[in-house]
Design an enzyme around this catalytic site. Structure first.
Site, short mmCIF file in Angstrom:
data_model
loop_
_atom_site.label_atom_id
_atom_site.label_comp_id
_atom_site.label_asym_id
_atom_site.label_seq_id
_atom_site.Cartn_x
_atom_site.Cartn_y
_atom_site.Cartn_z
N THR A 268 -4.94 3.81 -11.66
CA THR A 268 -7.01 4.41 -12.19
C THR A 268 -6.96 5.12 -12.67
O THR A 268 -6.41 6.05 -13.15
CB THR A 268 -7.30 4.06 -10.42
OG1 THR A 268 -7.25 4.88 -10.28
CG2 THR A 268 -6.95 2.87 -9.83
N ASN B 118 -12.67 3.87 -6.52
CA ASN B 118 -12.59 4.12 -5.26
C ASN B 118 -11.73 5.63 -5.12
O ASN B 118 -10.99 6.11 -5.99
CB ASN B 118 -11.48 2.86 -4.84
CG ASN B 118 -10.06 2.98 -5.12
OD1 ASN B 118 -9.49 4.22 -4.91
ND2 ASN B 118 -9.39 2.49 -6.43
N CYS C 99 -1.91 9.09 -7.81
CA CYS C 99 -3.08 8.68 -7.41
C CYS C 99 -3.75 9.93 -7.44
O CYS C 99 -3.69 11.12 -7.07
CB CYS C 99 -2.29 9.24 -5.93
SG CYS C 99 -4.42 7.93 -5.06
N ILE D 165 -1.44 0.73 -15.77
CA ILE D 165 -1.42 2.65 -15.33
C ILE D 165 -1.48 2.32 -13.57
O ILE D 165 -3.30 1.13 -13.46
CB ILE D 165 -2.30 2.98 -15.92
CG1 ILE D 165 -3.67 1.71 -15.83
CG2 ILE D 165 -2.11 2.99 -17.71
CD1 ILE D 165 -4.70 2.07 -16.69
N LYS E 175 0.99 -1.37 0.45
CA LYS E 175 -0.08 -0.09 -0.21
C LYS E 175 1.06 1.43 0.18
O LYS E 175 1.34 1.81 0.33
CB LYS E 175 -0.70 -0.35 1.36
CG LYS E 175 -1.61 0.65 1.21
CD LYS E 175 -3.32 0.64 1.37
CE LYS E 175 -4.23 2.50 1.30
NZ LYS E 175 -4.17 2.75 -0.46
#
Lengths: 304, 275
Positions: A193, A69, A130, A191, A45
């Site tokens: 998201t 998400n 992110c 990739i 993570k």
């Protein structure tokens, strides 16, 4: 005997199956379901310098063949990772790839500096992509100059393998991939998201508290393959394919298109033992296709 | 022991055959699965995560609390309402078909043999699901089960015969007054709590809408009764990885507890359901 091993720079993986950041916790969560020692590697993570509680709820929503998400990089922070999570990972017979992010260029460097003193880490995956945090993140990953700056500064302070994880939320991925390569990245993973959203037609409210989130799962596999194809045309460093991989045939698709290894993400949510199944099935795929070494299919896309 | 300390260490993924599937009301179904390993390794409050499709639609598993379990006969049951594509598909499976079940997951209700003379279960709607299983365990431990059960209208009640057969003392409410007390179950609990149980020797178990459980928490606190609540949230994985199933922790600084791994059962003081 089928040889599933592949090499990311000088990092030898026993097979091309890695876990995607954010879908496999810190590894230990999956120990009841997977023999972690069988994996090519575990990508943790995303870690940030300080712990983060993450975004408000709802953070997830199921979509057609996928999910959105907006977790917001909830994580224990680099200090607690080193003291509480890394000892378990370091005992495993697999490669440990620590995914990191920062909100400034300096913070990326600071996180890596802290991790440099810790043993049991084989590589870093730099998250410049992110979509779920207000600060930095996505903006970094869509700018070749900043991507290069982060990569260069991290390469200067570590001998470990540096993988740069790219965003698909850009018009063309080639300039960013080239910038990462030129700045010294050992590999590129792609990739992250796709930015997406979902709306409740009855309440007229967005289904995520933060309105937009990152789309993952089988829905994005064709999009991921296209981005991989584009990147493979312009860089020579190893590529790690990510995006909606559910089974061994999907892995083969990514490898044929140019990936040296792959990361399994959302599939872990659906079946926590899926990585082990995929590794077994990959051997079967090789037997069926009369392939002795899985690395022989990398970049072997046949275009008429 | 707190619910937090009981999270399970072992869970299994199994293809399980459907022994029976019954429609109890237009939209409420009960399915019994053959799964001896699960039946012998689970406790009330735990849940299972079922893959309802062999394709990518729907993608996620669906979580269900264990409704009823027979160790001897090796089966487990779930009780559910059809609310979306997942539960709709699930309702259409028939006897003899197999589904992939992951579980048992999460922690469970705590029963204290030492101090408990009775256990007060409070269910709102489908929150009744785990209480048949819990009633059986309470009875096995010679603890008196008391059930408060509220729904919108009388046709939504399920399993009343089973609770009656077990000898569970039952208090019912409907919002429209079609059966039992007219109003919310929390009002009935407030009215009856002094009569039904010796507060020193009971625990309240609640499952239902968050607002109901929040109110019950206040009632329990006012009466110095221990209270455990079972929560339901969206979850993608059920194993503590996706971080999608959080609930606000009852702490000064914002933090979350995760329902799949740290729950689904919490002592009411651990969490903040006021939103």
């Amino acid at each position: 005997m089928i040889d599933l091993s592949v090499n990311i720079g000088n990092l030898k993986l026993k097979n091309p199956i890695l876990t995607a950041s954010g879908t496999f916790g810190y590894g230990e969560e999956f120990s009841p379901y997977v023999d972690l020692n069988l994996l090519g590697g575990i990508v943790t993570k995303t870690l940030t310098l300080n712990p983060r509680v993450g975004n408000p709820f709802p953070r997830i929503v199921e979509t057609s063949s996928g999910m959105l998400n907006s977790i917001g990089l909830a994580n224990v922070g680099v200090g607690k990772f080193i003291s509480d999570k890394l000892p378990f990972l370091a005992r495993l017979d697999t490669k440990i790839i620590v995914n990191i992010a920062g909100f400034t260029v300096d913070e990326y460097v600071e996180v890596v500096t802290r991790l440099e003193d810790a043993e049991g880490i084989h590589a870093y995956e730099i998250n410049v992509s992110c979509p779920n945090v207000k600060e930095g993140g996505l903006e970094f990953g869509s700018d070749p100059t900043i991507t290069a700056e982060i990569t260069e500064k991290i390469k200067k302070i570590t001998d470990r393998i540096v993988i740069v994880k790219l965003t698909p939320n850009i018009t063309k991925i080639e300039p960013i991939a080239l910038a990462a390569e030129k700045a010294g990245a050992d590999a590129i993973s792609l990739i992250n998201t796709y930015v997406g959203m979902a709306v409740d037609p009855y309440s007229r409210k967005p289904k995520l508290a933060r309105i937009k989130g990152g789309l993952s799962g089988p829905a994005i596999k064709p999009l991921a393959l296209a981005k991989l194809f584009d990147a493979a045309k312009v860089v020579t460093i190893p590529l790690i394919g990510i995006g909606g991989i559910m089974n061994a045939c999907d892995v083969a698709e990514f490898m044929i298109t140019g990936a040296t290894a792959v990361e399994i993400g959302t599939a872990n949510f659906v079946d926590p033992s899926v990585c082990q199944t995929i590794i077994n099935d990959l051997t079967n795929y090789c037997i069926e296709m009369k392939i002795d070494r899985i690395q022989d299919i990398i970049n072997q896309l046949e275009i008429e | 022991m707190t619910p937090d300390q009981t999270r399970n260490r072992v869970s299994y993924s199994h293809s399980s055959e459907i022994i029976s599937s019954h429609r109890l009301s237009p939209d409420i179904h009960r399915i019994r699965f053959d799964n001896p390993i699960l039946a012998n390794n689970t406790l009330p409050g735990q849940f299972i995560n079922i893959k309802v499709s062999t394709t990518n639609t729907p993608l996620w598993r669906r979580p269900f609390s264990l409704h009823n379990v027979s160790k001897e006969e090796g089966w487990v049951e779930i009780l559910f309402r059809v609310v979306g594509i997942g539960t709709k598909m699930l309702s259409q499976y028939r006897q003899g078909q197999c589904l992939d079940i992951l579980g048992p997951l999460g922690n469970h209700f705590i029963i204290s043999h030492i101090y408990m003379h009775s256990g007060i279960m409070v269910a709102g709607g489908l929150g009744i699901a785990p209480f048949l299983f819990l009633s059986k365990l309470l009875l096995k431990d010679k603890i008196k089960p008391i059930l408060f059960y509220g729904v919108k209208t009388a046709s939504e009640f399920c399993c009343l015969d089973e609770f009656a057969d077990l000898g569970v003392s039952t208090f019912l409410s409907t919002e429209d007054g079609s059966l039992g007390y007219k109003g919310f179950i929390t009002d009935l609990v407030r009215d009856q709590i002094d009569q039904v149980a010796d507060k020193q020797h009971t625990t309240m178990y609640a499952c239902g809408p968050n607002r109901m459980m929040n109110t019950l928490g206040k009632i329990a606190l006012a009466h110095h009764i221990k209270c455990q609540v079972s929560l339901e949230t969206l979850m993608a994985c059920g194993v503590g990885a996706c971080l999608g199933c959080g609930v606000k922790a009852n702490s000064e600084k914002l933090s979350y507890r995760y329902v799949c791994k740290e729950g689904p059962v919490f002592t009411i003081s651990e969490i903040d359901l006021s939103d």
